[in-house]
Design an enzyme around this catalytic site. Structure first.
Site, PDB file in Angstrom:
ATOM      1  N   HIS A 284       0.689  -1.214   0.053  1.00 27.15           N
ATOM      2  CA  HIS A 284       0.095   0.042  -0.011  1.00 27.15           C
ATOM      3  C   HIS A 284       1.088   1.240   0.180  1.00 27.15           C
ATOM      4  O   HIS A 284       0.389   2.188   0.496  1.00 27.15           O
ATOM      5  CB  HIS A 284      -1.012   0.236   1.272  1.00 27.15           C
TER       6      HIS A 284
ATOM      7  N   SER B  71      15.276  21.151 -15.575  1.00 27.41           N
ATOM      8  CA  SER B  71      14.247  22.033 -16.169  1.00 27.41           C
ATOM      9  C   SER B  71      14.667  23.266 -16.779  1.00 27.41           C
ATOM     10  O   SER B  71      15.828  23.648 -16.370  1.00 27.41           O
ATOM     11  CB  SER B  71      13.425  22.268 -14.660  1.00 27.41           C
TER      12      SER B  71
ATOM     13  N   LYS C  13      16.158  21.528 -10.707  1.00 27.46           N
ATOM     14  CA  LYS C  13      15.479  20.127 -10.621  1.00 27.46           C
ATOM     15  C   LYS C  13      16.420  19.280 -11.536  1.00 27.46           C
ATOM     16  O   LYS C  13      17.121  19.621 -12.272  1.00 27.46           O
ATOM     17  CB  LYS C  13      14.424  20.495 -11.933  1.00 27.46           C
TER      18      LYS C  13
ATOM     19  N   GLU D  51      10.112   7.904 -16.700  1.00 28.54           N
ATOM     20  CA  GLU D  51       8.649   8.402 -17.179  1.00 28.54           C
ATOM     21  C   GLU D  51       8.358   8.116 -18.382  1.00 28.54           C
ATOM     22  O   GLU D  51       7.234   7.721 -18.588  1.00 28.54           O
ATOM     23  CB  GLU D  51       8.676   9.898 -16.523  1.00 28.54           C
TER      24      GLU D  51
END
Ligand code: ARG
Length: 463
Positions: free
Chosen positions: A162, A283, A289, A296
């Protein structure tokens, strides 16, 4: 091949011209040129089949085969060869080049053959090679997982259910979990390959060929293990594409889960992994970043491959026997599925080789947040308490530890004894991270000795 007015493969029956827009719509050469090599290979085998059946003389078949080899050679060395606006598909392209080269003998090659059994044969040959390429890519990713595991053989991370910290596991155990998924993927591809490896050629358009072609010999020449048993089925079966897309989808599902774990673990919140600059991006706006775009994209591309599986199923649903042009839609789906899986496997292997483990932080996380509560319950069970009662008792101990903002091992023996007199000094050894890991010593468990054995056997399974 018809006259100048109608240069299609079906010239005789037609007097009118094909609408330009429709011709473009009908064309598959833009993508099925990818079948060029296998189309020529299958044509050479068919040529031998025709010679064996007495349809072609030895001289004719030799002439055809050497022309086909020259065509293959040209196609492999001259990309401009394919800038051919008029070919409908790869099959008509090769045949047109053959007739250009040798005239009438070339016009005999299509005897006893249809593009229907030809395209099914090409696709199977292509997919067979592709499956071999993907099996190697799968092995590469598995190897990267084993290398990561071996480089940090005693590192611990929290295990989750979970997405809540549950029990500590070895990082190597986590690596081996993905190793197992990819091992099943390799098995699945091997099974799909067996059903791919069946020869449709000789089924002709739908009813079978009327020439005495030795189909077993053609199969043997092309490395097929069997010949198809029913011509109607053989020209219209695309189960093998769907099975391939299904196996490919499972690989992508596995990679997307691995990607998601890595995406989580590189966040500041988890902080177990850092990606090297080679596989991260920055970024354009936020200077601080470092984004896991590589993972992804792998996660995102899973959806694309599932889409191909769905598209193939939907295309095939309700098609009447036998071949229908709908089936031309199969190619882009399996081409893209194969390419996507291959890229994603390779990128994932590269990412795995570019992970820096923050071992201290991962270990600290594995030792914080009552991941040893089950261990305490097991301790009470060893002292004679029924598990349900032990579970309940430890639950109450956890509540007290939460109230005092301490870990279980920081409660005093007196405190612990107030919950159960079975608890003695030796409880503290049981609560350590080392002990929590070491007790999971049965097959499949995360005990270091067990995992070391599994790592060794995993290496063996890769060979
Ligand atoms: N380009 C076609 C395909 O991909 C080849 C088979 C065409 N057969 C036919 N009868 N039109 O399916």
């Amino acid at each position: 091949m018809g006259d100048a007015r109608n240069r299609n493969l079906w010239g005789g029956r037609f007097t009118g011209e094909t609408d330009r827009g429709f011709a473009e719509f009908n064309r598959s050469f833009g993508f099925d040129r990818r079948l060029f090599e296998v189309d020529v290979r299958a044509s050479i085998a068919h040529c031998d089949g025709l010679a064996g059946a007495g349809v072609l003389t030895t001289a004719e078949s030799n002439q055809i085969k050497s022309a086909l080899k020259a065509i293959l050679d040209r196609g492999q060395t001259d990309a401009g060869y394919f800038d051919e606006p008029s070919s409908e598909d790869v099959h008509s392209f090769v045949e047109a080049r053959l007739v250009e080269m040798i005239g009438d003998a070339g016009r005999k090659l299509h005897t006893g053959r249809s593009r229907n059994d030809q395209v099914a044969t090409d696709l199977r040959l292509w997919l067979r090679d592709e499956i071999d390429r993907l099996a190697a890519a799968l092995r590469g990713t598995q190897e990267a997982l084993l290398d990561l595991a071996e480089a940090h053989s005693d590192a611990a991370i929290p295990g989750y259910t979970h997405l809540q910290r549950a029990q500590p596991v070895l990082l190597a155990h986590w690596c081996l979990a993905y190793f197992e998924m990819l091992a099943r993927d390799r098995e699945r591809f091997a099974e799909v390959r067996r059903r791919v490896n069946v020869l449709p050629l000789g089924s002709a358009a739908l009813a079978g060929t009327s020439y005495a072609i030795d189909r077993d010999a053609v199969a043997h020449a092309l490395g097929f293990e069997a010949v198809s048993r029913n011509s109607l089925d053989a020209v219209s079966d695309r189960d093998f594409c769907i099975e391939f897309a299904s196996a490919a989808s499972l690989v992508m599902m596995h990679l997307s889960r691995l990607a998601e774990d890595i995406i989580l673990y590189v966040t500041a919140e988890f902080g177990f992994f850092e990606l090297s600059d080679a596989v991260a991006t920055g970024s354009s706006l936020m200077p601080q970043k470092k984004n896991p775009d590589s993972m992804e994209l792998v996660r995102g591309k899973a959806g694309r491959v599932f889409g191909h599986l769905t598209a193939l199923l939907a295309t095939m649903k309700g098609l009447p026997l036998a071949y229908n042009k709908d089936m031309q839609e199969d190619k882009e789906a399996i081409f893209d599925a194969a390419d996507t899986v291959n890229h994603c496997l390779n990128v994932t292997a590269t990412v795995l080789r570019n992970i820096r483990l923050n071992e201290a932080r991962a270990r600290a996380a594995a030792g914080q947040g009552y991941l040893n509560a089950t261990e305490l319950a097991d301790y009470l069970v060893r002292k004679g308490m029924p598990f349900r009662e032990a579970h309940e008792t430890v639950g109450r101990i956890v509540v007290q530890a939460i109230e005092r903002k301490v870990e279980l091992s920081h409660l005093s023996l007196a405190d612990l004894k107030s919950f159960s007199t079975l608890i003695e000094q030796d409880v503290f050894a049981s609560l350590s991270l080392e002990q929590t890991l070491a007790t999971k010593a049965q097959i499949g468990g995360t005990a270091p000795d067990r995992v070391a054995e599994e790592l060794k056997s995993a290496r063996g399974r890769l060979q």
